[in-house]
Design an enzyme around this catalytic site. Structure first.
Site, short mmCIF file in Angstrom:
data_model
loop_
_atom_site.label_atom_id
_atom_site.label_comp_id
_atom_site.label_asym_id
_atom_site.label_seq_id
_atom_site.Cartn_x
_atom_site.Cartn_y
_atom_site.Cartn_z
N LYS A 16 0.81 -1.22 0.00
CA LYS A 16 0.00 0.00 0.00
C LYS A 16 0.84 1.26 0.00
CE LYS A 16 -2.45 -0.17 3.75
NZ LYS A 16 -1.90 -1.35 4.39
N ARG A 91 -9.52 1.63 9.21
CA ARG A 91 -9.14 0.24 9.45
C ARG A 91 -10.20 -0.50 10.23
NH1 ARG A 91 -3.29 1.30 9.15
NH2 ARG A 91 -2.09 -0.61 9.35
N ARG A 130 11.18 -5.98 4.40
CA ARG A 130 11.05 -4.61 4.91
C ARG A 130 11.71 -4.49 6.28
NH1 ARG A 130 5.21 -1.89 4.94
NH2 ARG A 130 4.91 -2.91 6.93
N ARG A 136 11.70 -1.54 10.92
CA ARG A 136 10.51 -1.05 11.63
C ARG A 136 10.27 -1.86 12.90
NH1 ARG A 136 5.28 0.41 8.07
NH2 ARG A 136 4.36 -0.70 9.81
N ARG A 147 -0.81 -8.15 13.30
CA ARG A 147 -1.34 -7.20 12.30
C ARG A 147 -2.14 -7.92 11.22
NH1 ARG A 147 2.85 -3.81 9.82
NH2 ARG A 147 4.41 -5.22 10.68
P1 AMP Z 1 0.75 1.32 8.91
O1 AMP Z 1 1.98 2.09 8.61
O2 AMP Z 1 -0.46 1.85 8.16
O3 AMP Z 1 0.91 -0.17 8.74
O4 AMP Z 1 0.42 1.56 10.45
C1 AMP Z 1 1.32 1.16 11.48
C2 AMP Z 1 0.59 1.02 12.80
O5 AMP Z 1 0.00 2.29 13.16
C3 AMP Z 1 -0.58 0.04 12.82
O6 AMP Z 1 -0.18 -1.29 13.03
C4 AMP Z 1 -1.41 0.59 13.96
O7 AMP Z 1 -0.86 0.28 15.22
C5 AMP Z 1 -1.27 2.10 13.77
N1 AMP Z 1 -2.31 2.64 12.87
C6 AMP Z 1 -2.13 3.24 11.65
N2 AMP Z 1 -3.31 3.60 11.11
C7 AMP Z 1 -4.25 3.21 12.00
C8 AMP Z 1 -5.67 3.27 12.01
N3 AMP Z 1 -6.37 3.80 10.99
N4 AMP Z 1 -6.32 2.78 13.10
C9 AMP Z 1 -5.65 2.25 14.15
N5 AMP Z 1 -4.33 2.14 14.18
C10 AMP Z 1 -3.62 2.61 13.13
#
Ligand code: AMP
Length: 191
Positions: A16, A91, A130, A136, A147
């Site tokens: 994404k 989400r 990654r 990360r 996740r």
């Molecule tokens: P991402 O980079 O989008 O994979 O987000 C990394 C982490 O940030 C996720 O695993 C969540 O802990 C948190 N996070 C990001 N976006 C959201 C969201 N819309 N709702 C809840 N947690 C989020």
């Protein structure tokens, strides 16, 4: 017609973020990633960052309240007038409901919900790569598994929400980055 207000959905590691970067470069619209904004808050040690840090590292979701506030504030900024690529929000069902409200208050509509589809083996391989490259904190094995589960349970049902609105565009995320980007362009149109 070219889609410029785009929401991206997909499992962790579906690509994404990478494809969002390609799209924003092509369309000249901002990339709105709640994950990036939360990581910036953690790095800056803001109140939100302090509350989100451990949750993010475990692979669980930050509260709907926190992320919805962050997304709403960002979507209200003037640079979204040309469109946006929303990556990582919503989400959960309550977040999707909140987003419907935010967009209607801003008097705009989504053009497309782009879902990147992958198989789990491809995703795990991509996440391991990654982890090596970016280091990360949430790419350790337990967190990756968490996740994935969170995605299946809470986020995947949103595909139906957008399908029923006639917005869902599904594209395979498996393959070279350029190939996937070309498939996306073919489905969403180019400026
Ligand atoms: P991402 O980079 O989008 O994979 O987000 C990394 C982490 O940030 C996720 O695993 C969540 O802990 C948190 N996070 C990001 N976006 C959201 C969201 N819309 N709702 C809840 N947690 C989020």
């Amino acid at each position: 017609m070219t889609a410029t207000r785009i929401l991206m959905l997909g499992a962790p590691g579906a690509g994404k973020g990478t494809q969002a970067e390609k799209l924003v470069a092509r369309l000249g619209v901002p990339h709105i990633s709640t994950g990036d904004m939360l990581r910036a808050a953690v790095a800056a040690e803001t109140e939100v960052g302090k509350r989100a840090k451990a949750v993010m590292e475990s692979g669980a979701l930050v509260s709907d309240e926190i992320v919805t506030a962050i997304a709403e504030e960002r979507l209200a900024q003037a640079d979204t007038a040309s469109g946006f690529v929303l990556d990582g929000f919503p989400r959960t069902a309550p977040q999707a409901h909140s987003l419907d409200g935010i967009l209607s208050r801003l008097n705009v509509k989504l053009d497309a919900c782009l879902a990147l589809t992958v198989d789990v083996d491809a995703v795990v391989e991509r996440l391991q790569r990654r982890a090596e490259i970016e280091g990360r904190a949430d790419d350790n094995t337990d967190s990756v598994r968490r996740r994935m589960d969170v995605y299946e349970e809470q986020t995947a049902p949103l595909l139906e929400h957008y399908r029923s609105q006639g917005l869902l565009v599904e594209v395979s995320g498996v393959g070279e980055i350029a190939e996937v980007a070309a498939s996306i362009e073919a489905r969403l149109g180019s400026p």
